[in-house]
Design a protein around this motif. Structure first.
Motif, PDB file in Angstrom:
ATOM      1  N   HIS A  67     -12.288   9.898  19.884  1.00 42.59           N
ATOM      2  CA  HIS A  67     -12.770   8.510  19.897  1.00 42.59           C
ATOM      3  C   HIS A  67     -13.207   8.101  21.305  1.00 42.59           C
ATOM      4  N   LEU A  92     -17.119   7.519  14.362  1.00 40.91           N
ATOM      5  CA  LEU A  92     -16.049   8.110  15.179  1.00 40.91           C
ATOM      6  C   LEU A  92     -16.485   8.170  16.651  1.00 40.91           C
ATOM      7  N   HIS A 140     -11.849   2.159  11.457  1.00 38.01           N
ATOM      8  CA  HIS A 140     -13.015   2.933  11.035  1.00 38.01           C
ATOM      9  C   HIS A 140     -13.596   2.243   9.797  1.00 38.01           C
ATOM     10  N   HIS A 146     -12.076  11.494   9.943  1.00 43.32           N
ATOM     11  CA  HIS A 146     -11.329  12.719  10.284  1.00 43.32           C
ATOM     12  C   HIS A 146     -11.247  13.647   9.072  1.00 43.32           C
ATOM     13  N   HIS A 210      -1.959   7.088  13.981  1.00 39.94           N
ATOM     14  CA  HIS A 210      -3.353   6.840  13.598  1.00 39.94           C
ATOM     15  C   HIS A 210      -3.524   7.323  12.148  1.00 39.94           C
TER      16      HIS A 210
END
Ligand SMILES: [Zn+2]
Length: 312
Positions: A67, A92, A140, A146, A210
């Protein structure tokens, strides 16, 4: 003997030219190796599977937060020479990629060009948000990017990436497609094997940092019941850690998970106080002992299985 001398002589004179022509024919298909710039190591890995002859560079390592990246001059230079840029997308890289694209000033890799490939454009991401405001932190909004721990998405991205390589470099289309087939064959064998290996993890609850492993947990039927980040992008505060500690009192959390680039202090504090195992899982190829995507899957599953006995 002398009857052939003219022919021999002519051949001898032509030899360097013939040799040169043969060399050119031999080397021509490889003389132009694609230069691929990957934003994250998982995409460098995937590119290597499909285009092993390409020159491949990854902007980040497994120990770097994808990030947050500095648009360093070395990265700008690499992007300037790239034929293809491969990134996760879904914002991202919003904090650094647009700046890099601008500074590199390479028309081939601008958004919308053949040379700019976003993995998230090829699949449906989980957790897309309709309404986002600043109070929610660094969320996001376009869904979780991811996706490297979603085997189905990785397979879909591999297909799309091979097609893109073939479009960019039609002379080697056959190569890319056969590498794709080889990758898919190995992948299709590995995925059920991993699923069988991970069967004991089904239904287990974790606290993690996260939403890094969102797709892994989704795939293996695990549930993340707490996030060490109070809000995406923010380090854990003591008040937030206290809330998580309360949550662990229910006795159903198996493990606290974080990855290499994430601050381990909060995770350690929580694991110690809650008397839970703590595990650091690799986030991308290039982490210790992780050569490629196959190693990555193997290791994250092994990592979780190693603490699985700790469930109370
Ligand atoms: Zn993220």
């Amino acid at each position: 003997m002398h009857i052939n001398s003219n022919v021999t002589h002519g051949l001898f004179r032509a030899l360097p030219v013939l040799l040169l022509a043969a060399l050119i024919m031999l080397w021509a298909p490889r003389s132009w190796a694609l230069s691929i710039f990957a934003c994250e190591p998982e995409y460098a890995s995937l590119a290597r599977e499909l285009a092993p002859d390409a020159t491949i560079f990854s902007a980040t390592t497994a120990l770097q937060d994808p990030h947050q990246v500095q648009a360093r001059p070395s990265l700008i230079a690499k992007m300037r020479r790239a034929d293809l840029v491969v990134c996760a997308g879904a914002d991202l890289e919003i904090g650094w990629l647009p700046m890099l694209q601008m500074k590199a000033n390479n028309p081939k890799v601008r958004d919308g060009q053949l040379g700019m490939f976003y993995a998230s454009d090829q699949v449906q991401n989980l957790d897309q948000l309709a309404n986002v405001d600043r109070t929610m932190g660094d969320v996001h909004a376009q869904g979780n990017p991811h996706i490297q721990f979603s085997p189905q998405r990785v397979a879909a991205v591999a297909s799309a990436l091979a097609a893109r390589l073939a479009e960019l470099d039609p002379a080697n289309k056959g190569e890319y497609l056969s590498h794709l087939e080889a990758f898919q064959t190995r992948w299709d064998v590995a995925v059920p094997k991993w699923e069988a290996m991970a069967a004991p993890l089904n239904g287990k609850k974790v606290i993690a940092y996260h939403t890094s492993f969102r797709y892994l947990f989704d795939w293996l039927g695990m549930e993340q019941v707490g996030d060490l980040e109070p809000k995406p992008g923010l380090a854990p505060t003591s008040a937030h850690l206290a809330t998580l500690l309360d949550r662990t009192a229910q006795g159903d959390v198996m493990v606290v998970v974080y990855t290499g680039y994430q601050d381990s202090r909060g995770a350690k504090w929580l694991a110690e106080r809650a008397d839970l195992p703590l595990v650091m899982l690799p986030f991308a190829p290039g982490a210790e002992g992780v050569e490629d995507l196959f190693d990555l899957y193997e290791q994250v599953i092994q990592g979780l299985l190693s603490v699985q006995g700790g469930t109370r």
